[in-house]
Design an enzyme around this catalytic site. Structure first.
Site, PDB file in Angstrom:
ATOM      1  N   SER A  24      30.150   8.946  -5.165  1.00 39.23           N
ATOM      2  CA  SER A  24      29.152  10.014  -5.309  1.00 39.23           C
ATOM      3  C   SER A  24      27.848   9.503  -5.905  1.00 39.23           C
ATOM      4  O   SER A  24      26.933  10.278  -6.168  1.00 39.23           O
ATOM      5  CB  SER A  24      29.711  11.142  -6.183  1.00 39.23           C
ATOM      6  OG  SER A  24      30.048  10.646  -7.464  1.00 39.23           O
ATOM      7  N   ASN A 111      35.141  14.925 -16.662  1.00 37.22           N
ATOM      8  CA  ASN A 111      35.121  16.336 -16.256  1.00 37.22           C
ATOM      9  C   ASN A 111      34.150  17.170 -17.097  1.00 37.22           C
ATOM     10  O   ASN A 111      33.372  17.952 -16.560  1.00 37.22           O
ATOM     11  CB  ASN A 111      36.532  16.929 -16.314  1.00 37.22           C
ATOM     12  CG  ASN A 111      37.471  16.240 -15.339  1.00 37.22           C
ATOM     13  OD1 ASN A 111      37.020  15.488 -14.468  1.00 37.22           O
ATOM     14  ND2 ASN A 111      38.760  16.471 -15.482  1.00 37.22           N
ATOM     15  N   HIS A 157       7.632  48.558  11.620  1.00 40.34           N
ATOM     16  CA  HIS A 157       8.154  48.223  12.961  1.00 40.34           C
ATOM     17  C   HIS A 157       7.193  47.291  13.708  1.00 40.34           C
ATOM     18  O   HIS A 157       7.182  47.272  14.929  1.00 40.34           O
ATOM     19  CB  HIS A 157       8.396  49.477  13.812  1.00 40.34           C
ATOM     20  CG  HIS A 157       9.130  50.568  13.092  1.00 40.34           C
ATOM     21  ND1 HIS A 157      10.494  50.731  13.178  1.00 40.34           N
ATOM     22  CD2 HIS A 157       8.695  51.537  12.244  1.00 40.34           C
ATOM     23  CE1 HIS A 157      10.865  51.766  12.433  1.00 40.34           C
ATOM     24  NE2 HIS A 157       9.791  52.266  11.840  1.00 40.34           N
ATOM     25  N   SER A 278      -1.240  19.472  18.706  1.00 37.22           N
ATOM     26  CA  SER A 278      -0.199  19.215  19.687  1.00 37.22           C
ATOM     27  C   SER A 278      -0.526  17.920  20.400  1.00 37.22           C
ATOM     28  O   SER A 278      -1.696  17.606  20.625  1.00 37.22           O
ATOM     29  CB  SER A 278      -0.158  20.373  20.687  1.00 37.22           C
ATOM     30  OG  SER A 278       0.369  19.921  21.922  1.00 37.22           O
ATOM     31  N   LYS A 284      -4.553  23.239  20.484  1.00 39.93           N
ATOM     32  CA  LYS A 284      -3.624  23.880  19.569  1.00 39.93           C
ATOM     33  C   LYS A 284      -3.873  23.562  18.109  1.00 39.93           C
ATOM     34  O   LYS A 284      -4.319  22.469  17.745  1.00 39.93           O
ATOM     35  CB  LYS A 284      -2.198  23.442  19.910  1.00 39.93           C
ATOM     36  CG  LYS A 284      -1.765  23.913  21.272  1.00 39.93           C
ATOM     37  CD  LYS A 284      -0.977  25.181  21.202  1.00 39.93           C
ATOM     38  CE  LYS A 284       0.414  24.851  20.768  1.00 39.93           C
ATOM     39  NZ  LYS A 284       1.277  26.000  20.834  1.00 39.93           N
ATOM     40  N   GLU A 291       6.047  27.467   9.468  1.00 42.28           N
ATOM     41  CA  GLU A 291       7.279  27.506  10.253  1.00 42.28           C
ATOM     42  C   GLU A 291       8.414  26.808   9.512  1.00 42.28           C
ATOM     43  O   GLU A 291       9.562  27.264   9.521  1.00 42.28           O
ATOM     44  CB  GLU A 291       7.063  26.841  11.616  1.00 42.28           C
ATOM     45  CG  GLU A 291       6.056  27.577  12.502  1.00 42.28           C
ATOM     46  CD  GLU A 291       5.670  26.731  13.711  1.00 42.28           C
ATOM     47  OE1 GLU A 291       6.398  26.762  14.703  1.00 42.28           O
ATOM     48  OE2 GLU A 291       4.647  26.021  13.646  1.00 42.28           O
ATOM     49  N   TYR A 318      39.671  21.137 -13.199  1.00 39.60           N
ATOM     50  CA  TYR A 318      38.824  20.326 -12.313  1.00 39.60           C
ATOM     51  C   TYR A 318      39.577  19.918 -11.049  1.00 39.60           C
ATOM     52  O   TYR A 318      40.720  19.486 -11.104  1.00 39.60           O
ATOM     53  CB  TYR A 318      38.349  19.065 -13.057  1.00 39.60           C
ATOM     54  CG  TYR A 318      37.498  18.161 -12.173  1.00 39.60           C
ATOM     55  CD1 TYR A 318      36.140  18.403 -12.028  1.00 39.60           C
ATOM     56  CD2 TYR A 318      38.074  17.109 -11.451  1.00 39.60           C
ATOM     57  CE1 TYR A 318      35.360  17.602 -11.186  1.00 39.60           C
ATOM     58  CE2 TYR A 318      37.300  16.307 -10.618  1.00 39.60           C
ATOM     59  CZ  TYR A 318      35.949  16.564 -10.495  1.00 39.60           C
ATOM     60  OH  TYR A 318      35.177  15.778  -9.662  1.00 39.60           O
ATOM     61  N   GLN A 323      33.114  17.856  -6.771  1.00 37.05           N
ATOM     62  CA  GLN A 323      32.089  16.827  -6.629  1.00 37.05           C
ATOM     63  C   GLN A 323      31.089  17.200  -5.515  1.00 37.05           C
ATOM     64  O   GLN A 323      29.964  16.716  -5.496  1.00 37.05           O
ATOM     65  CB  GLN A 323      32.751  15.478  -6.314  1.00 37.05           C
ATOM     66  CG  GLN A 323      31.790  14.355  -6.070  1.00 37.05           C
ATOM     67  CD  GLN A 323      32.486  13.009  -6.076  1.00 37.05           C
ATOM     68  OE1 GLN A 323      32.910  12.538  -7.127  1.00 37.05           O
ATOM     69  NE2 GLN A 323      32.641  12.397  -4.918  1.00 37.05           N
TER      70      GLN A 323
HETATM   71  N1  ARG Z   1      31.861  12.297  -9.732  1.00 33.83           N
HETATM   72  C1  ARG Z   1      32.680  13.347 -10.251  1.00 33.83           C
HETATM   73  C2  ARG Z   1      32.101  14.723  -9.893  1.00 33.83           C
HETATM   74  O1  ARG Z   1      30.954  14.791  -9.600  1.00 33.83           O
HETATM   75  C3  ARG Z   1      32.791  13.219 -11.740  1.00 33.83           C
HETATM   76  C4  ARG Z   1      34.030  13.806 -12.279  1.00 33.83           C
HETATM   77  C5  ARG Z   1      35.191  13.027 -11.852  1.00 33.83           C
HETATM   78  N2  ARG Z   1      36.365  13.460 -12.522  1.00 33.83           N
HETATM   79  C6  ARG Z   1      37.583  13.065 -12.114  1.00 33.83           C
HETATM   80  N3  ARG Z   1      38.571  13.535 -12.776  1.00 33.83           N
HETATM   81  N4  ARG Z   1      37.752  12.255 -11.117  1.00 33.83           N
HETATM   82  O2  ARG Z   1      32.785  15.719  -9.881  1.00 33.83           O
END
Ligand code: ARG
Length: 463
Positions: A24, A111, A157, A278, A284, A291, A318, A323
């Site tokens: 992540s 967490n 309308h 355009s 144009k 938009e 959790y 994530q």
């Molecule tokens: N990258 C994780 C998230 O955004 C962090 C928490 C991960 N916790 C775990 N128990 N694996 O949720």
């Protein structure tokens, strides 16, 4: 190689696909400043409570400051095998300060850490969106004051209904933006509690001081239930709901700009700053920014829907599903911020065609209601009868292809003999808007008062 942070019971490393789905860092690296601030608060609390030594806390704080400036300056290399921002920071800390780094994670878990970081990030983001909304309101209110007397057709309308002023129309969006700010402020108030110290899910056996970390991070208080603290993302849903409504509001003005700037309508124009050409049709001038503001509302609403779907039916506490809370939210809120900047720019850039607006306001029998009101006021007719009489006069005018104020008096008298010359006083669009003095109505005097009231509230001096 197994993971250096949690690989104790693992003999080998993850499959490449496992790493790809799990990683992540590309998203949560945006939380680095909040992650470091929360770690500093946590470390100094641990020292104050005698859980780690002052010396270790000092090393930790110093190392974290170094990491902050490394990331700020683009000198930090993020390692995908370390999954996320938390482990990237901690791993770098251990390279910088050695074994003391390993004490930072005492009495906390990723967490409560990620929940804390993301609340802090959301709070900062709300504050910056609030500023952007205020700028947008200021632009609208300034243009409203400038165009308090500019008459335009008001539509229902998408048909000509009654004349209004351009200033009044713009002020409607100032009100919407005010409620948008209120929704963000509400979300901010509710999210401003600290999850830190909830640890993995059950709290901790260490004598932590959660009030201290909450206060250090500007939270109002620690969250009262550790399970709730690590496992709700209602603050993401709520903020995205506020963002969705705000973006829907923006999309409506964006759509009006698209309509107004069409050569078929031609009520306003945008400069070259907010239009594009355009590649094939040289004549144009396309309102692409408007938009795209209109389109991005779809993307923002999509992000709200996505987090709602992710959270639906998730058991406590959790789950890794959570994530997925960041990518859509970060994308959506940055889209909103861009939309606000674009709309503020367009509001400042726009040039109404005052003559054309006035002409259009007088067309389509926009003052028919004024005629009916005159019959009620002057001839004491019941409104329903006046409506009927007016309808007949409108059709007489339309048969002769004339606007109401050009229809000869005798033609009106043929329908209602008691009508006098005086009626012409109410048939112009200008007089129509002037008469709409009820609170919240479109009269130029009202518009000036409201525009000035807003500018004052927004901290702007007005003449
Ligand atoms: N990258 C994780 C998230 O955004 C962090 C928490 C991960 N916790 C775990 N128990 N694996 O949720």
């Amino acid at each position: 190689m197994s993971n250096k942070m949690w690989g104790g019971r693992f003999a080998s490393g993850p499959d490449a696909i496992m790493e790809a789905i799990n990683v992540s860092i590309d998203v949560d690296r945006h939380l680095y400043a909040q992650d470091i601030a929360a770690s500093k608060a946590h470390a100094s609390m641990l020292a104050q409570q005698g859980i780690i030594t002052d010396d270790d806390a000092r090393k930790i704080a110093h190392g974290l400051d170094t990491i902050l400036s490394e990331i700020d300056n683009g000198d930090f290399s993020f390692d995908r095998s370390l999954e996320d921002i938390h482990m990237n920071v901690e791993s770098r800390l251990s390279a910088l300060i050695g074994p003391a780094a390993g004490r930072l994670h005492t009495a906390r878990s990723r967490n409560d850490q990620v929940a804390t970081d993301f609340r802090l990030w959301m709070r900062d983001t709300i504050d910056s969106l609030d500023g952007a909304l205020a700028d947008y309101q200021t632009a609208l209110a300034e243009r409203a004051l400038e165009h308090a007397d500019t008459v335009m057709p008001g539509l229902t309308h998408l048909q000509t209904a009654q004349p209004v002023t351009f200033g009044h129309h713009l002020l409607a969006y100032v009100e919407m933006a005010a409620r948008d700010r209120g929704r963000f402020a509400d979300a901010r108030k509710r999210l401003n509690e600290s999850p830190l110290g909830a640890a993995a899910l059950a709290g901790t056996s260490f004598p932590v001081d959660r009030d201290m970390t909450a206060k250090a991070l500007g939270f109002d208080r620690p969250m009262a239930n550790s399970l709730d603290a690590v496992s709700d993302r209602d603050f993401v849903m709520e903020t995205l709901a506020a963002a969705t409504i705000a973006s829907v509001h923006l999309s409506r003005l964006a759509e009006e700009i698209v309509i107004w700037t069409s050569p078929l309508v031609g009520l306003v124009s945008l400069s070259e700053k907010f239009t594009t050409g355009s590649s094939i049709m040289p004549q144009k001038r396309n309102p692409d920014a408007a938009e795209l503001v209109r389109a991005k509302a779809g993307r923002i609403a999509g992000a709200l829907n996505a987090i709602i779907m992710v959270m639906k039916g998730l058991p406590l506490a959790y789950q890794k599903d959570m994530q997925e809370d960041k990518e859509g939210a970060m994308d959506a809120l940055s889209a909103l911020s861009l939309c606000l900047a674009a709309m503020t720019g367009m509001v400042r850039d726009i040039t109404p065609d005052v003559a054309r607006m006035k002409k259009a306001a007088g067309e389509g029998y926009a003052t028919a209601t004024d005629l009916a009101d005159w019959l009620v006021r002057t001839l004491k007719m019941p409104f329903r009868d006046a409506h009927h009489v007016t309808g007949r006069i409108v059709s007489a005018a339309s048969a002769r292809n004339l606007p109401l104020h050009r229809l000869p008096l005798e033609d009106m008298r043929a329908v209602e003999p008691r009508i006098t010359e005086e009626v012409f006083g109410v048939l112009s669009a200008t007089n129509s808007v002037r008469s709409r003095t009820s609170y919240g109505g479109t009269a130029p005097r009202n518009v000036r008062t409201q525009a000035k009231r807003w500018l004052k509230r927004l901290g702007k001096d007005t003449p």
